[in-house]
Design an enzyme around this catalytic site. Structure first.
Site, PDB file in Angstrom:
ATOM      1  N   ASN A 195     -19.284 -10.538   0.567  1.00  0.00           N
ATOM      2  CA  ASN A 195     -20.284 -11.487   0.083  1.00  0.00           C
ATOM      3  C   ASN A 195     -20.479 -12.666   1.016  1.00  0.00           C
ATOM      4  O   ASN A 195     -19.573 -13.064   1.753  1.00  0.00           O
ATOM      5  CB  ASN A 195     -19.866 -12.016  -1.295  1.00  0.00           C
ATOM      6  CG  ASN A 195     -18.523 -12.740  -1.245  1.00  0.00           C
ATOM      7  OD1 ASN A 195     -17.483 -12.122  -1.122  1.00  0.00           O
ATOM      8  ND2 ASN A 195     -18.552 -14.065  -1.350  1.00  0.00           N
ATOM      9  N   ALA A 207     -11.855  -9.262 -19.774  1.00  0.00           N
ATOM     10  CA  ALA A 207     -13.244  -9.516 -20.152  1.00  0.00           C
ATOM     11  C   ALA A 207     -13.710  -8.548 -21.236  1.00  0.00           C
ATOM     12  O   ALA A 207     -14.430  -8.930 -22.165  1.00  0.00           O
ATOM     13  CB  ALA A 207     -14.139  -9.415 -18.925  1.00  0.00           C
ATOM     14  N   TRP A 230     -12.268  -6.875   4.006  1.00  0.00           N
ATOM     15  CA  TRP A 230     -10.951  -6.739   3.397  1.00  0.00           C
ATOM     16  C   TRP A 230     -10.582  -5.318   2.984  1.00  0.00           C
ATOM     17  O   TRP A 230      -9.693  -5.109   2.161  1.00  0.00           O
ATOM     18  CB  TRP A 230     -10.773  -7.711   2.236  1.00  0.00           C
ATOM     19  CG  TRP A 230     -11.879  -7.835   1.237  1.00  0.00           C
ATOM     20  CD1 TRP A 230     -12.913  -8.728   1.261  1.00  0.00           C
ATOM     21  CD2 TRP A 230     -12.047  -7.083   0.021  1.00  0.00           C
ATOM     22  NE1 TRP A 230     -13.709  -8.569   0.146  1.00  0.00           N
ATOM     23  CE2 TRP A 230     -13.200  -7.570  -0.633  1.00  0.00           C
ATOM     24  CE3 TRP A 230     -11.326  -6.043  -0.583  1.00  0.00           C
ATOM     25  CZ2 TRP A 230     -13.657  -7.064  -1.850  1.00  0.00           C
ATOM     26  CZ3 TRP A 230     -11.780  -5.530  -1.794  1.00  0.00           C
ATOM     27  CH2 TRP A 230     -12.931  -6.042  -2.411  1.00  0.00           C
ATOM     28  N   ARG A 254      -2.628  -3.335   0.659  1.00  0.00           N
ATOM     29  CA  ARG A 254      -3.151  -1.959   0.599  1.00  0.00           C
ATOM     30  C   ARG A 254      -2.568  -1.047   1.668  1.00  0.00           C
ATOM     31  O   ARG A 254      -3.197  -0.067   2.034  1.00  0.00           O
ATOM     32  CB  ARG A 254      -4.681  -1.999   0.650  1.00  0.00           C
ATOM     33  CG  ARG A 254      -5.273  -2.753  -0.546  1.00  0.00           C
ATOM     34  CD  ARG A 254      -6.785  -2.654  -0.625  1.00  0.00           C
ATOM     35  NE  ARG A 254      -7.263  -3.331  -1.820  1.00  0.00           N
ATOM     36  CZ  ARG A 254      -7.664  -4.611  -1.863  1.00  0.00           C
ATOM     37  NH1 ARG A 254      -7.649  -5.340  -0.749  1.00  0.00           N
ATOM     38  NH2 ARG A 254      -8.085  -5.155  -2.985  1.00  0.00           N
ATOM     39  N   ASP A 272     -22.424 -11.170  -5.808  1.00  0.00           N
ATOM     40  CA  ASP A 272     -21.039 -10.892  -5.415  1.00  0.00           C
ATOM     41  C   ASP A 272     -20.804  -9.393  -5.244  1.00  0.00           C
ATOM     42  O   ASP A 272     -19.735  -8.890  -5.547  1.00  0.00           O
ATOM     43  CB  ASP A 272     -20.049 -11.475  -6.422  1.00  0.00           C
ATOM     44  CG  ASP A 272     -18.614 -11.421  -5.901  1.00  0.00           C
ATOM     45  OD1 ASP A 272     -18.412 -11.566  -4.678  1.00  0.00           O
ATOM     46  OD2 ASP A 272     -17.684 -11.214  -6.705  1.00  0.00           O
ATOM     47  N   ARG A 305     -21.291  -0.993  -3.977  1.00  0.00           N
ATOM     48  CA  ARG A 305     -21.018  -1.858  -5.112  1.00  0.00           C
ATOM     49  C   ARG A 305     -22.333  -2.252  -5.784  1.00  0.00           C
ATOM     50  O   ARG A 305     -22.368  -2.509  -6.990  1.00  0.00           O
ATOM     51  CB  ARG A 305     -20.259  -3.099  -4.639  1.00  0.00           C
ATOM     52  CG  ARG A 305     -19.724  -3.990  -5.749  1.00  0.00           C
ATOM     53  CD  ARG A 305     -18.500  -4.731  -5.265  1.00  0.00           C
ATOM     54  NE  ARG A 305     -18.260  -5.974  -5.986  1.00  0.00           N
ATOM     55  CZ  ARG A 305     -17.221  -6.777  -5.763  1.00  0.00           C
ATOM     56  NH1 ARG A 305     -16.336  -6.460  -4.840  1.00  0.00           N
ATOM     57  NH2 ARG A 305     -17.060  -7.894  -6.444  1.00  0.00           N
ATOM     58  N   GLY A 349     -11.175 -13.868   2.106  1.00  0.00           N
ATOM     59  CA  GLY A 349     -11.422 -15.290   1.915  1.00  0.00           C
ATOM     60  C   GLY A 349     -12.876 -15.620   1.690  1.00  0.00           C
ATOM     61  O   GLY A 349     -13.301 -16.760   1.915  1.00  0.00           O
ATOM     62  N   GLY A 350     -13.654 -14.638   1.240  1.00  0.00           N
ATOM     63  CA  GLY A 350     -15.074 -14.864   1.011  1.00  0.00           C
ATOM     64  C   GLY A 350     -15.368 -15.914  -0.036  1.00  0.00           C
ATOM     65  O   GLY A 350     -16.483 -16.458  -0.072  1.00  0.00           O
TER      66      GLY A 350
END
Length: 569
Positions: A261, A546, A243, A133, A303, A330, A193-194
């Site tokens: 999370n 999805a 992140w 990013r 999450d 979120r 790395g959650g």
């Protein structure tokens, strides 16, 4: 083991071997003063300014002239996956980053490549989120955080590697995708790395030498305040990543970071509030001390990472100007908080998309009460709204001080079904604990739209207008003094400009791929440009798949990274 390596000769040979050094350029060093008050014609950091407004005072391209906006040049990166970095510009020199940690310097007038750095990544690394990013700038250096968990510093004029510092061991699940936050002579980064059982943190490095100056963990250890909110040894593998790039207040020297999370995903696997997961942290830039926090929701089981940095916006409440922190969560709530000295106070919050988990908020603290029937657990499958990707995922919102409106790239009418399973921690392996056989996306019956661009009056705390899209929206937002709002983010591949006051569509251009890049704007030689990376991938593509599985869309978005730069004819 951490290490710093000075590699001038080796890196120069490596870059030159790629044919990357076309020519050095005159480069204007980036000072603390310039970062605090960037020139209007430049875009020196991730969101343009420390307050994370994503706003430019340039107005040559405006509601009257935008109809004449045309592509002026393009640059193909030659790579697939999600291209999410903003084009960062310093006096005519542009820097972009790509998946797999390519860092490219370009002439911002013409798109000619000046130099290119390609990171030599470990062959055994699994990339859960193959993206980057963007960069940070300071002095004559340009900084990038890498997926193998290093911070690198390159000579901004030549691309030569000046230093690199290992932040953590990638083989344990640590990686980095954020643009560094550079302030007060320090380069600050957080770790991803959650989903791998890490213990998250923010670290600060000396901008000139790369030496680590402090490290602030997002999960308190034994003897630290908040440690009691984790049972047993769950704190050691509790996740809580950072992140996305933080915000910064130069007056108080505090930085503000959102956290992600807890791990594994199901809250009943780690009973307690789990500080400081899904929270906002205030960290002293000089010392690394944690001075205050606000937890958006406790014992996260959905999450709902809250890693987006808050926008530093002063807003009105009851005829009082509140030094504010504003966050479209979120979790589907729009949060208004107060920068209260070194602490963070709750002001108010309300849902901006369908949210069926919270039954109430404490009026003093903002702590939510849950409908337990909407909280998934081990062996307990539930459907909840918004989806695990949230009312707004990582794509940043923007704020215009001219309109006093906050522009949110939102997703409504889409929910998730999730069920937990037992999972055992194994170093360097996924540590999620969600049953993939039953996890699914759920679209509200009869819903005609999902994606939105919402505009909220921050002083009245009410929505002023909304533009709706048939399917999901993953578009970072740019606002300008030309009373324009730019955004991509939809599977139809369009980059669009809206009237900032009304939401009317004024201009659009179809690009090669879907846009999840952060737009920026700059001026060179008296001409304003708007730049954005097109390149679909990562979670935008996963949600697209999805929705395809649900029969919601038949569109497949092509991949391939291309930088698009627009200007007036």
């Amino acid at each position: 083991m951490q290490r710093t390596r000075l590699s001038l000769l080796a890196s120069a040979a490596f870059v030159a071997s790629l044919g990357a050094v076309a020519n050095a350029v005159d480069y204007n060093p980036v000072t603390d003063a310039r970062l605090v008050s960037p020139e209007p014609h430049n875009w020196l950091m991730y969101r343009g300014t420390y307050d994370s407004h994503g706003y430019s005072p340039l107005s040559q391209i405006n509601t009257e002239t935008v109809a004449n906006l045309k592509p002026l040049w393009m640059f193909s990166t030659g790579l697939r996956e999600g291209h999410q970095a903003p084009p960062v510009v310093n006096d005519g020199v542009m820097f972009i980053t790509t998946p797999n940690n390519h860092l490219i310097a370009l002439d911002a007038r013409t798109g000619e490549q000046i130099w290119k750095y390609v990171r030599d990544l470990p062959e055994d690394q699994v990339q859960m989120h193959p993206t980057n990013r963007g960069v940070g700038l300071y002095g004559n250096l340009v900084y990038m955080a890498t997926v193998d968990c290093f911070v690198i510093a390159l000579d901004a004029a030549t691309g030569e590697l000046v230093w690199e510092q290992e932040i953590e061991d990638y083989s344990a699940g640590y990686y980095m995708t954020l643009a560094p936050l550079v302030a007060d002579g320090k380069v600050m980064v957080g770790v991803s790395g959650g989903e791998w059982g890490i213990r998250g943190f923010v670290a600060a490095l000396d901008a000139e030498k790369g030496d680590e100056l402090w490290r602030t963990f997002t999960i308190p250890g034994p003897g630290e305040p908040g440690h009691e909110t984790w049972q047993g040894d769950t704190w050691k593998t509790g996740g809580v990543p950072v992140w996305l790039t933080g915000s910064y207040d130069p007056e108080t020297n505090l930085s503000y970071w959102g956290t992600g999370n807890g791990g594994p995903w199901m809250g009943d696997a780690r009973p307690g509030d789990n500080l400081y997961a899904t929270s906002l942290l205030a960290i002293d830039v000089e010392t690394g001390d944690l001075t205050g926090y606000h937890q958006y929701h406790w014992n996260d089981s959905w999450d709902w990472d809250e890693v987006s940095a808050p926008l530093l916006i002063d807003f009105l409440r009851d005829e009082r100007t509140v030094p504010g922190l504003v966050h479209p969560g979120r979790n589907g709530y729009l949060w208004f908080l107060e920068r209260d000295g070194s602490d963070i106070g709750f002001v108010d919050a309300q849902p901006y998309v369908k949210q069926d988990v919270f039954t109430s908020l404490d009026p003093d603290t903002g702590r939510p009460t849950y409908d337990d029937a909407k909280k998934p657990g081990i062996g307990k499958g539930v459907t909840f709204c918004p989806s695990l990707w949230g009312g707004k995922d990582w794509p940043p919102a923007a704020f215009s001080p001219r309109t006093r409106l906050l522009y949110i790239p939102a997703n409504d009418n889409v929910c998730s079904h999730m069920e937990g399973i037992e999972v055992e921690y194994r170093r360097g392996r996924e540590f999620m604990g969600s049953n993939p056989e039953v996890a699914t996306l759920v679209v509200a019956e009869g819903a005609e739209t999902i994606g939105e661009l919402q505009a909220w009056d921050v002083d009245a705390a009410e929505q002023k207008w909304s533009v709706k899209f048939e399917n999901h929206n993953w578009g970072p937002v740019l606002a300008t003094a030309g009373d324009l709002v730019f955004m991509g983010g939809t599977g139809d591949r369009y980059f669009r400009a809206f009237d900032a006051n009304s939401g009317d569509l004024l201009w659009q251009q179809r690009t090669n791929s879907g846009i999840t890049g952060v737009p920026s704007t700059y001026m060179v030689d008296g001409k304003q440009y708007v730049a954005v990376l097109s390149g679909w991938g990562v979670d935008a593509e996963r949600e697209q798949a999805a929705l395809q599985a649900l029969g919601r869309t038949s569109v497949t978005v092509p991949q391939g990274g291309v930088l698009w730069v627009f200007g007036l004819e």
